[in-house]
Every structure is written in structure tokens, then in C-alpha cells.
Design a protein around this motif. Structure first.
Motif, mmCIF file in Angstrom:
data_model
loop_
_atom_site.group_PDB
_atom_site.id
_atom_site.type_symbol
_atom_site.label_atom_id
_atom_site.label_comp_id
_atom_site.label_asym_id
_atom_site.label_seq_id
_atom_site.Cartn_x
_atom_site.Cartn_y
_atom_site.Cartn_z
ATOM 1 N N ASN A 165 0.860 -1.184 0.000
ATOM 2 C CA ASN A 165 0.000 0.000 0.000
ATOM 3 C C ASN A 165 0.897 1.234 0.000
ATOM 4 O OD1 ASN A 165 -3.002 0.938 0.709
ATOM 5 N ND2 ASN A 165 -1.583 2.282 1.783
ATOM 6 N N VAL A 166 0.739 2.047 -1.033
ATOM 7 C CA VAL A 166 1.487 3.304 -1.113
ATOM 8 C C VAL A 166 0.505 4.444 -0.843
ATOM 9 C CG1 VAL A 166 2.827 4.829 -2.618
ATOM 10 C CG2 VAL A 166 3.143 2.347 -2.759
ATOM 11 N N PHE A 217 0.895 -3.307 -6.240
ATOM 12 C CA PHE A 217 0.853 -2.038 -5.519
ATOM 13 C C PHE A 217 -0.571 -1.503 -5.488
ATOM 14 C CE2 PHE A 217 5.282 -2.269 -6.737
ATOM 15 C CZ PHE A 217 5.937 -1.746 -5.629
ATOM 16 N N ILE A 218 -0.988 -1.071 -4.308
ATOM 17 C CA ILE A 218 -2.234 -0.315 -4.185
ATOM 18 C C ILE A 218 -1.817 1.133 -3.961
ATOM 19 C CG2 ILE A 218 -4.325 0.071 -2.814
ATOM 20 C CD1 ILE A 218 -4.219 -2.886 -1.988
ATOM 21 N N ILE A 219 -2.038 1.980 -4.945
ATOM 22 C CA ILE A 219 -1.670 3.392 -4.792
ATOM 23 C C ILE A 219 -2.901 4.125 -4.273
ATOM 24 C CG2 ILE A 219 -0.665 5.436 -5.869
ATOM 25 C CD1 ILE A 219 1.126 2.953 -6.115
ATOM 26 N N ALA A 236 7.640 2.983 -7.748
ATOM 27 C CA ALA A 236 7.075 1.623 -7.839
ATOM 28 C C ALA A 236 6.897 1.211 -9.305
ATOM 29 C CB ALA A 236 5.735 1.576 -7.104
ATOM 30 N N ARG A 237 6.446 2.158 -10.116
ATOM 31 C CA ARG A 237 6.250 1.848 -11.545
ATOM 32 C C ARG A 237 7.591 1.484 -12.187
ATOM 33 N NH1 ARG A 237 3.177 6.369 -14.591
ATOM 34 N NH2 ARG A 237 5.069 7.448 -13.968
ATOM 35 N N GLU A 238 8.631 2.257 -11.861
ATOM 36 C CA GLU A 238 9.967 1.966 -12.399
ATOM 37 C C GLU A 238 10.417 0.573 -11.939
ATOM 38 O OE1 GLU A 238 9.925 4.695 -14.686
ATOM 39 O OE2 GLU A 238 11.785 3.512 -14.673
ATOM 40 N N TRP A 239 10.147 0.295 -10.677
ATOM 41 C CA TRP A 239 10.604 -0.983 -10.079
ATOM 42 C C TRP A 239 9.919 -2.169 -10.760
ATOM 43 C CZ3 TRP A 239 8.242 -4.762 -6.849
ATOM 44 C CH2 TRP A 239 9.121 -5.576 -6.135
ATOM 45 N N ILE A 240 8.632 -2.017 -11.015
ATOM 46 C CA ILE A 240 7.895 -3.101 -11.693
ATOM 47 C C ILE A 240 8.387 -3.225 -13.130
ATOM 48 C CG2 ILE A 240 5.619 -3.664 -12.710
ATOM 49 C CD1 ILE A 240 5.707 -4.566 -9.842
ATOM 50 N N ARG A 253 -1.594 -5.339 -14.319
ATOM 51 C CA ARG A 253 -1.685 -6.482 -13.402
ATOM 52 C C ARG A 253 -1.007 -6.208 -12.058
ATOM 53 N NH1 ARG A 253 -5.693 -9.058 -14.740
ATOM 54 N NH2 ARG A 253 -5.001 -10.785 -13.413
ATOM 55 N N HIS A 254 -0.262 -5.098 -11.988
ATOM 56 C CA HIS A 254 0.532 -4.866 -10.772
ATOM 57 C C HIS A 254 0.183 -3.572 -10.038
ATOM 58 C CE1 HIS A 254 3.205 -8.346 -11.254
ATOM 59 N NE2 HIS A 254 2.924 -8.176 -12.539
ATOM 60 N N PHE A 255 -0.786 -2.830 -10.590
ATOM 61 C CA PHE A 255 -1.178 -1.581 -9.931
ATOM 62 C C PHE A 255 -2.694 -1.462 -9.877
ATOM 63 C CE2 PHE A 255 3.119 -0.573 -10.964
ATOM 64 C CZ PHE A 255 3.526 0.310 -9.983
ATOM 65 N N VAL A 256 -3.198 -1.128 -8.722
ATOM 66 C CA VAL A 256 -4.574 -0.656 -8.624
ATOM 67 C C VAL A 256 -4.534 0.658 -7.854
ATOM 68 C CG1 VAL A 256 -5.598 -2.981 -8.695
ATOM 69 C CG2 VAL A 256 -5.126 -1.897 -6.485
ATOM 70 N N ALA A 257 -5.592 1.454 -8.005
ATOM 71 C CA ALA A 257 -5.598 2.775 -7.379
ATOM 72 C C ALA A 257 -6.819 2.941 -6.488
ATOM 73 C CB ALA A 257 -5.608 3.861 -8.447
ATOM 74 N N VAL A 258 -6.637 3.722 -5.432
ATOM 75 C CA VAL A 258 -7.743 4.146 -4.572
ATOM 76 C C VAL A 258 -7.722 5.662 -4.593
ATOM 77 C CG1 VAL A 258 -8.583 4.230 -2.205
ATOM 78 C CG2 VAL A 258 -7.581 2.106 -3.088
ATOM 79 N N SER A 259 -8.762 6.278 -5.107
ATOM 80 C CA SER A 259 -8.727 7.732 -5.234
ATOM 81 C C SER A 259 -10.117 8.283 -5.540
ATOM 82 C CB SER A 259 -7.769 8.121 -6.369
ATOM 83 O OG SER A 259 -7.558 9.519 -6.373
ATOM 84 N N THR A 260 -10.214 9.618 -5.421
ATOM 85 C CA THR A 260 -11.415 10.297 -5.918
ATOM 86 C C THR A 260 -11.101 10.960 -7.264
ATOM 87 O OG1 THR A 260 -10.774 12.326 -4.759
ATOM 88 C CG2 THR A 260 -12.253 10.856 -3.578
#
Ligand SMILES: O=P(O)(O)OC[C@H]1O[C@](O)(CO)[C@@H](O)[C@@H]1O
Length: 562
Positions: A165-166, A217-219, A236-240, A253-260
Motif C-alpha cells: 500500500n502506497v 501495488f495499491i496506490i 514503484a512503476r519503475e521498479w515493476i 496487473r501490478h497496480f490498482v488505485a484508490v482515489s477520488t
């Protein structure tokens, strides 16, 4: 002991009849505080054998013992008068009805809608928000289930074993605290990590020895503007990408987001399909029940998450409907105001006797201090009394070997909240009994101390007696949980949310904005440019800051003299 004006930062305006200090209940509490100065907890207990029963309240799974507080029936009556004069009951109703009580941002405050049952109806601007809340919860549940059962795989088809979780502040502290609190209920096959700090050390350590092919990663950022989170997300994006051969399609497949902020999320490269939304009427520090809790739901599973929401909702109903005299969070808030504004307490300690609750004090720091650390009233007038609580703490028994000395023998008034649990979560029940013995002993020792007579009787050497005396009279509340589980964690957090609300109403502040945080962000943006510029920058700082910038540049091998 002085009263409400004990701190260095005096309000700029003096108390006037239109402020809180002009209320008759406020003035009565001042006089009462004078009368209570010499009244110790020992005297209060000696005077009233019924005290414990009268000052304890229960809600399912939790017993709240207020008896070891420096209050009596009159104190409570006056505090309830104050609550009435401040319109607490009307303000509670206004929050639950979705009125725009976050006045400086013109927003409703509806974290309570996040845990409302499916059939509830809560309107914001004429729209029932409950169906949307449950839509997001359902989407989170589907995602968490797929991740937990291995259906959601990484780019190379491997199972996800690590979830990071980022986020920062409210987008970090809640899930971080709750994942630790509910570890016993977690899927042990998944490793959960949290990265919040812009200090790259945290990212580096969290990802050390991790395989990008097995990492998701959950951003999490309500605004999608937060420097720390966007910086860590880019790292994190660079790392993936560097770990998975630079193929951009791996992001999905490696990132999801939580945001408004759908626009920001899309621009970052995360498919809006993989975004979990929430709403501007959810404050960051009140967002654990929203999509911000996704990492927690992944860890403990949707059913446990739903249980936790049930605990929150139970307390919401209690707060909304119980009379002030039976209302646990109201009493927590009023007792806190009593110490802060009338007895001159400098801070409040949160002392959970559960290692699972190790992050609870840090969580409450944001909840309390970002909510109520305010200098103006809702209508923008200077407040005429002290606001905000300084919150700190550590789990017991560790704290006993660090700072309890000051609590027992220092000269400061520090009201303490002890949090104790009856049922052990590990097989080491005998250690749990020792833990419980310590929490009860500390609350007793702080309240009643040890007198010279007791020390003499115990054979203490005469010259040591003054050093060994513990004066007692250090107040505390004990919250005793039947067990620490998802439901009771929800109960506990909600009690503190509503305690903070109660305080905010008494202090007449907007507990739901956080403009003070903006100044640091603004200044850091300027200084970041100055630290990294190729040319020696011309700076517009005070001499101290300018010298620090120069020294840093020099230490980093950048020009420092112009
Ligand atoms: O979720 P965001 O928008 O990244 O904000 C993170 C945190 O930053 C703050 O705005 C200020 O610290 C908090 O209120 C919030 O929880």
C-alpha cells in the motif's frame, strides 16, 4: 494549577461573551475546577462506594471504566450542560443527516455512511449515497477475493504474494494500523507492506528481496496530488517495469488505485477499471472504511472487513441515539475537554496493552491532531480557549520501561487511556495474564500511588522514602475489550472518531479540514527546487533556513556560494 490558558500560544483575542468561555456552563466548570483542585482520586473513591458502577458503561464487546478520572457527578452534569449549550446533540444529528458541517470546504461529513447497511438511505445533495458505497465495497470484495484465491495473477502469470500500500496520512495510517491489529485474522500467505515516507529508505526496505512478478501495488491517494505518494508510486512503476522487462502492459496487473481523482489515476497509467473510488465527503483520516481499506480487506478478507464495519455501525448508532449521560464517545470527549481546558493537562497518553495495537497511538495522532488542532471557529473567528489534544503513546508493557516514570512521579497531569483485552489471541495465555495484570496495576498505581506510610510499613529506608513516594491522582480511562477482532476494532476506532467529534463541537472548530498542512507542502516545493538547482539559487528565506539550504547543497556537492 492554572486553567484554560496554560499554553504558550495564547489566542490573539481575549475571551468574550460570544465565545465558548462566555457560556454559563464554561464559567461554572471553571469554578468547579477550582473546587476540585484538592480532591484526589483517593478521596473520590473513599467518598462514594458506588462510584465504579456509576462511572462505567458498556457497549457490545467493550466495557468503559471512567471511575479513575478526576470527575464526580457534578463534573459530569456541568459537562453535559456545556454539551447542550454547544448544541452537541443537534450537531451529531447534522453530521448523520449529511449536512455540510465541514464548513471551510463546504462538504458533508459522512464516514458514517461508509458503514451503513445496504438498505439505509443517506442523502448528499438529494442523492442517496448508500448504493454507491456498497457498489464500491462489492468491487473491493471481488478484487480481494480474486487476489486471495490466486485468480488475479501478475503479468507473468505468477500468483501475487506481496501487496504494498502506497499512501500517506489517512491513506496509510488506518490500513497500516488495522493490518497489524488484525494480523491474527490475516491470510499468512500474503505479505502486506506499507510505504508512506518520501524517504526512499522505506520503499527500498519494503521491496528488498521481493519479486516484482509476485508484487501488487495499491496506490492510495484521495487527491492524487500528494507529493510523497506520487513520488513513491513513480518509483514503484519503475521498479515493476525494470523487474518485468519494461513492458508497459505489466502496469495493469501490478497496480490498482484508490482515489477520488479518476483523471489523475488514468494519467498515471492505471486503468480506471482498476480504480476504487470514494467521495469528497470522506475525510482522509476517517477513510479506513472506504476503498482506502482495500489493503486491509485483502489481508483479512471481505467477511472480516464487513464484521469490522458492523462494529463501526454499532457505535454510530450508540453515538447517534444514546442520551449524553450513557454515551461513551460523548463522555470520552467531554472528559478530555475537562482535562485540557479546565485542569491544564498538557497531553493525553494512549496506552494499548496489545502488541497488535502498536500503531493505534499513531493512528489517533492524525485523527485527533489533524482534526482539532485549529485556531479559528467554524465561522473564522479566533477561538477563545485551548483546542486540540497532544496525543502520544506506546503499547504496554514496553512503555512502562520508558516513560511511565514521568506518569508516576513527574509533575505533569497526563490523562491516560488504557486499552486492555480479556481474551488472548495467541496460545501464550499465561503471558496474556501477565499483560493484563500490568495494565490493571498501572491504572491502579497511577490513580492511588504509594504513600510514605505504606512505604514505611513495607520497610523502605527512611532516606529513600521521599524518592519512592508516588503521589497518585494521575487519571485514566480503561477500555476493556472482550477480544480484539474485526468487530471490536471497528468499535474502538468509531469510539475515538466520535470522541474527536465531541471535542470539536465543544471547541467550535471545523474538525474536518486541515489547512495547516498546506504551508509545509508549499514551502517544501520551493526548497526542493533550491536544493536541486544546477545554479546557486537566489533565496528568499530567513538566515537560518538559507544557511541550512547552503550547507545541504554543499554536502551534496552542489554549488553553495553565489
Ligand atoms: O490521500 P491524499 O490525498 O494523498 O492525502 C493524504 C493525507 O494528506 C493530508 O491531506 C494532509 O496531511 C491528510 O489529511 C491526508 O490524509
Amino acid at each position: 494549577m492554572s486553567t484554560s490558558s496554560t499554553e504558550n500560544h495564547e489566542p490573539e483575542c481575549s475571551a468574550d461573551a460570544s465565545g465558548r468561555t462566555g457560556l454559563s456552563a464554561w464559567r461554572a466548570l471553571h469554578s468547579h475546577a477550582e473546587a476540585m483542585r484538592g480532591v484526589t482520586l483517593q478521596k473520590l473513591f473513599d467518598a462514594d462506594p458506588e462510584r465504579c458502577g456509576a462511572l462505567a458503561l458498556e457497549t457490545p464487546g467493550l466495557y468503559a471504566d471512567f471511575a479513575k478520572n478526576r470527575i464526580n457527578g457534578e463534573t459530569l452534569e456541568l459537562l453535559f450542560d456545556l454539551a447542550e449549550q454547544c448544541g452537541l446533540r443537534q450537531k451529531i444529528a447534522a453530521m448523520f443527516e449529511g449536512q455540510k458541517i465541514n464548513v471551510s470546504e463546504d462538504r458533508a461529513v459522512l464516514h458514517t455512511a461508509l458503514r451503513a447497511p445496504r438498505e439505509a438511505r443517506i442523502l448528499v445533495d438529494g442523492v442517496n449515497v448508500v448504493p454507491e458505497v456498497h457498489q464500491v465495497l462489492d468491487k473491493m470484495a471481488a478484487f480481494a477475493t480474486n487476489l486471495r484465491n490466486g485468480q488475479w495473477t501478475g503479468h507473468t502469470g505468477q500468483r501475487i504474494r506481496n501487496v504494498i500500500n502506497v499512501g500517506i496520512g489517512g491513506s496509510d495510517l488506518g490500513p497500516r494500523m488495522a493490518c497489524q491489529a488484525l494480523r491474527a485474522f490475516s491470510d499468512r500467505g500474503l505479505r502486506l507492506e506499507f510505504v508512506s515516507n518520501v524517504d526512499g529508505a522505506e520503499f527500498t526496505e519494503a521491496t528488498r528481496d521481493m519479486d516484482p512478478a509476485q508484487t501488487l501495488f495499491i496506490i492510495s491517494s484521495k487527491s492524487w496530488h500528494t507529493l510523497e505518494t506520487l513520488t513513491n508510486a513513480a518509483t514503484a512503476r519503475e521498479w515493476i517495469l525494470s523487474g518485468l522487462g519494461g513492458d508497459n502492459s505489466a502496469i495493469a496487473r501490478h497496480f490498482v488505485a484508490v482515489s477520488t481523482n479518476t483523471h489523475g489515476v488514468t494519467e498515471f497509467g492505471i486503468d480506471p477499471e482498476n480504480m476504487f473510488g470514494f467521495w469528497d465527503w470522506v475525510g482522509g483520516r476517517y477513510s479506513i472504511d472506504s476503498a482506502v481499506g482495500l489493503s486491509l480487506m485483502v489481508a483479512i478478507g471481505p467477511e472480516n472487513f464487513t464484521e469490522m464495519l458492523g462494529g463501526f455501525h454499532d457505535v454510530d448508532e450508540h453515538f447517534r441515539t444514546a442520551p449524553l449521560g450513557r454515551n461513551i464517545p460523548v463522555i470520552m470527549g467531554l472528559v478530555s475537554v475537562w482535562y485540557n481546558n479546565f485542569l491544564g493537562a498538557a497531553s493525553q497518553a494512549i496506552l494499548p496493552y496489545s502488541h497488535y495495537l502498536a500503531h493505534f497511538p499513531a493512528y489517533l495522532q492524525q485523527l485527533e491532531m489533524e482534526s482539532n488542532g485549529k485556531h479559528v471557529t467554524g465561522s473564522g473567528e479566533q477561538v477563545d480557549q485551548q483546542t486540540g489534544q497532544v496525543i502520544w503513546g506506546e503499547p504496554g508493557t514496553n512503555g512502562q520501561h520508558a516513560f511511565y516514570q514521568l506518569l508516576h512521579q513527574g509533575t505533569k497531569l497526563v490523562p491516560c487511556d488504557f486499552i486492555a483485552v480479556i481474551e488472548p489471541l495467541s496460545d501464550l495465555g499465561h503471558q496474556h495474564d501477565l499483560l493484563a495484570a500490568n495494565v490493571f496495576a498501572q491504572a491502579e498505581g497511577l490513580a492511588f500511588g504509594r504513600t510514605a506510610a505504606q512505604l514505611r510499613e513495607a520497610g523502605s529506608p527512611k532516606d529513600q522514602i521521599p524518592h519512592r513516594i508516588c503521589k497518585g491522582n494521575q487519571p485514566s480511562t480503561t477500555l476493556l475489550l472482550d477480544r480484539l477482532d474485526p468487530r471490536s476494532l471497528g468499535t474502538l476506532i468509531a469510539l475515538y472518531e466520535h470522541k474527536v467529534f465531541t471535542e470539536g463541537v465543544i471547541w467550535d472548530v471545523d474538525s474536518f479540514d486541515q489547512w495547516g498542512v498546506e504551508l509545509g507542502k508549499l514551502l517544501a516545493g520551493t526548497i526542493a527546487e533550491e536544493l536541486t538547482a544546477d545554479e546557486v539559487p537566489s533565496m528568499d528565506h530567513d538566515a537560518s533556513t538559507a544557511e541550512l539550504v547552503r550547507r545541504y547543497r554543499s554536502g551534496r556537492g552542489r554549488g553553495s556560494t553565489g
